[in-house]
Each structure stands twice: as C-alpha cells, then as structure tokens.
Design a protein around this motif. Structure first.
Motif, short mmCIF file in Angstrom:
data_model
loop_
_atom_site.label_atom_id
_atom_site.label_comp_id
_atom_site.label_asym_id
_atom_site.label_seq_id
_atom_site.Cartn_x
_atom_site.Cartn_y
_atom_site.Cartn_z
N SER A 18 0.86 -1.13 -0.08
CA SER A 18 0.15 0.13 0.13
C SER A 18 0.78 1.02 -0.06
O SER A 18 2.17 1.22 0.15
CB SER A 18 -1.06 0.03 1.18
N PRO A 61 -10.45 3.87 -9.60
CA PRO A 61 -10.70 2.38 -9.36
C PRO A 61 -11.12 2.07 -7.82
O PRO A 61 -10.01 1.95 -7.10
CB PRO A 61 -9.30 1.76 -9.71
N LYS A 62 -12.27 2.14 -7.45
CA LYS A 62 -12.63 1.99 -6.17
C LYS A 62 -12.32 0.93 -5.48
O LYS A 62 -12.31 0.82 -4.07
CB LYS A 62 -14.11 2.39 -5.74
N ASP A 63 -11.82 -0.36 -6.23
CA ASP A 63 -11.69 -1.54 -5.40
C ASP A 63 -10.00 -1.33 -4.74
O ASP A 63 -9.87 -2.00 -3.78
CB ASP A 63 -11.77 -2.69 -6.54
N ARG A 64 -9.46 -0.43 -5.13
CA ARG A 64 -8.08 -0.23 -4.69
C ARG A 64 -7.71 1.01 -4.37
O ARG A 64 -6.72 1.27 -3.46
CB ARG A 64 -6.97 -0.87 -5.62
N SER A 66 -8.43 4.94 -2.87
CA SER A 66 -9.35 5.77 -1.97
C SER A 66 -8.72 7.22 -1.72
O SER A 66 -7.44 7.32 -1.82
CB SER A 66 -9.56 5.15 -0.59
#
Lengths: 113, 112
Positions: A18, A61-64, A66
């Motif tokens: 991350s 790309p909201k899955d990864r 924010s």
C-alpha cells in the motif's frame, strides 16, 4: 503565494503493498483534483473534491484506490493493494472556483515493482 | 464524450524558428480551452486559456493560441522558439462541472 504542495516526490513499492500520497492545495482553493499520468499520456482525472465533498470519482478504481479531503483543505490518495499498472505520476491540482484554471503540484512519481 | 487530439507526438524546431502545435477538441457546447506545459520532473504550468471573447489569446513566455470554432481547433503558436521552450505541451478542454480532459501531449525538441 505558495503553490500546491505534494509529498513524497518519489516512491518505489512492491506490488500488493500500500502507498499514500499527500496534497496541500493553494490556500483558499475550494476545489481539489487528483490526476494519474501514465508515461506518454496526458493526465487523467481520478477524483475531484469541492470543499469536503466528492464531485466526480467516476474514473477512480474504487476497489483499490481511495481518497479523502479532511476539513476541506489537505487531501490524501491511497492505493491498496498496488498493481504494476499503477506505476505513474500522481498529480494534485487545485482551483479557486469552477470553471477556472487549475494549478498543479510537482507530482509524485510512483514505481511499482 | 469530450476529447482532445494532439496529432503530433514529437516536433523538432530550430532555435529562433516559429512554432505551431496543433490541438483539436470534441465538445458539444462552448468549450473552455487551455494549454499547459510540463518540463521533465515537474508539474503542469498554465500557458494560456480561452473562456470567451477574443479568439486570439496571449499567454506567458510569448505564446499565443487561436480558437477556431469552425475547425474545432485551438492551436498554440510562438514566433521564435528558445532552447528553454523544450518541454511537453498539453492541450485540455473543460467539460461538465469542471473536469479537464487532456490530450496525449506533444513533445517539443529544440535544435541549436
């Protein structure tokens, strides 16, 4: 007048890790933008804030990815987990009103290995 | 959907020669148009903008651009290029609330 500040300037991470980027816009600018610029391409809008609220995050790309903008000033963009294709320059910009010219920070160059 | 086309990926110009960078846009309403310049490792700097009024707009560093509605173009010009102008140039159009859509950019190389 101080410009848009971003940190870090460079970041190298491994895939699946991350990472977070920080942006401080020009004082008094209500609108803040995050762009992704892949090598050889123009910047692409990821998310736009008007004060605290999100105006446009259709290409985020909201899955990864924010992002948040605390108290309508600073903003952070996070990627978790990172993929190789996330290698790019992440640009933050701000503007005093809409529509208006946008003022860009120096960007954060992310390399995902 | 709005789009911006910069047909030239690279352009090489001799120092002191004139320059024209092409930009075509696709947008249904009256566009707000911009040219930005990006030097290596730097963010984007605004050169000039068109919102309305005079179709020939002047910008910083001696650049100008002309809005031609009939041709959907907003070409950037400079009468005499300096070596320090070597950079990447982006044309952009505002659409919707204030979303900037950029072209892919034109890399300007200046030869001595």
């Amino acid at each position: 007048e101080a410009g848009v500040a971003q940190s870090p300037r460079y970041k190298i991470i491994e895939k699946r890790q991350s990472v977070a980027f920080w942006c401080n816009p020009i004082s008094g600018h209500a609108t803040l933008y995050w762009y992704q610029q892949i090598l050889g391409q123009g910047p692409k809008l990821l998310i736009q804030f008007q004060n605290n609220g999100v105006v446009d995050d259709s290409q985020l790309p909201k899955d990864r990815f924010s992002a948040e903008r605390l108290k309508g000033v600073d903003s952070t963009l996070k990627i978790q987990p990172a993929k190789l294709e996330d290698s790019a320059v992440y640009l933050c910009a701000s503007s005093p009103e809409v529509p208006s010219e946008q003022y860009f920070g120096p960007g954060t160059r992310l390399t995902v290995t | 959907a709005q789009s911006v086309t910069q047909p030239d990926i690279h352009i090489t110009v001799s120092e002191g020669a004139s320059l024209e960078l092409r930009c075509n846009y696709s947008y249904g309403a009256t566009p707000y148009l911009f040219w930005y310049v990006q030097s290596p490792g730097q963010g984007l700097q605004l050169l000039l903008k068109y919102f309305s009024g005079d179709t020939l707009v002047q910008g910083i560093k001696g650049f100008e651009a002309e809005f031609k509605r009939s041709q959907s173009s907003f070409n950037l010009r400079k009468p005499s290029v300096h070596w320090s102008d070597a950079a990447e140039y982006f044309c952009a159009v505002v659409s919707g609330y204030s979303t900037l859509t950029f072209g892919k950019g034109t890399m300007l190389l200046v030869s001595p």
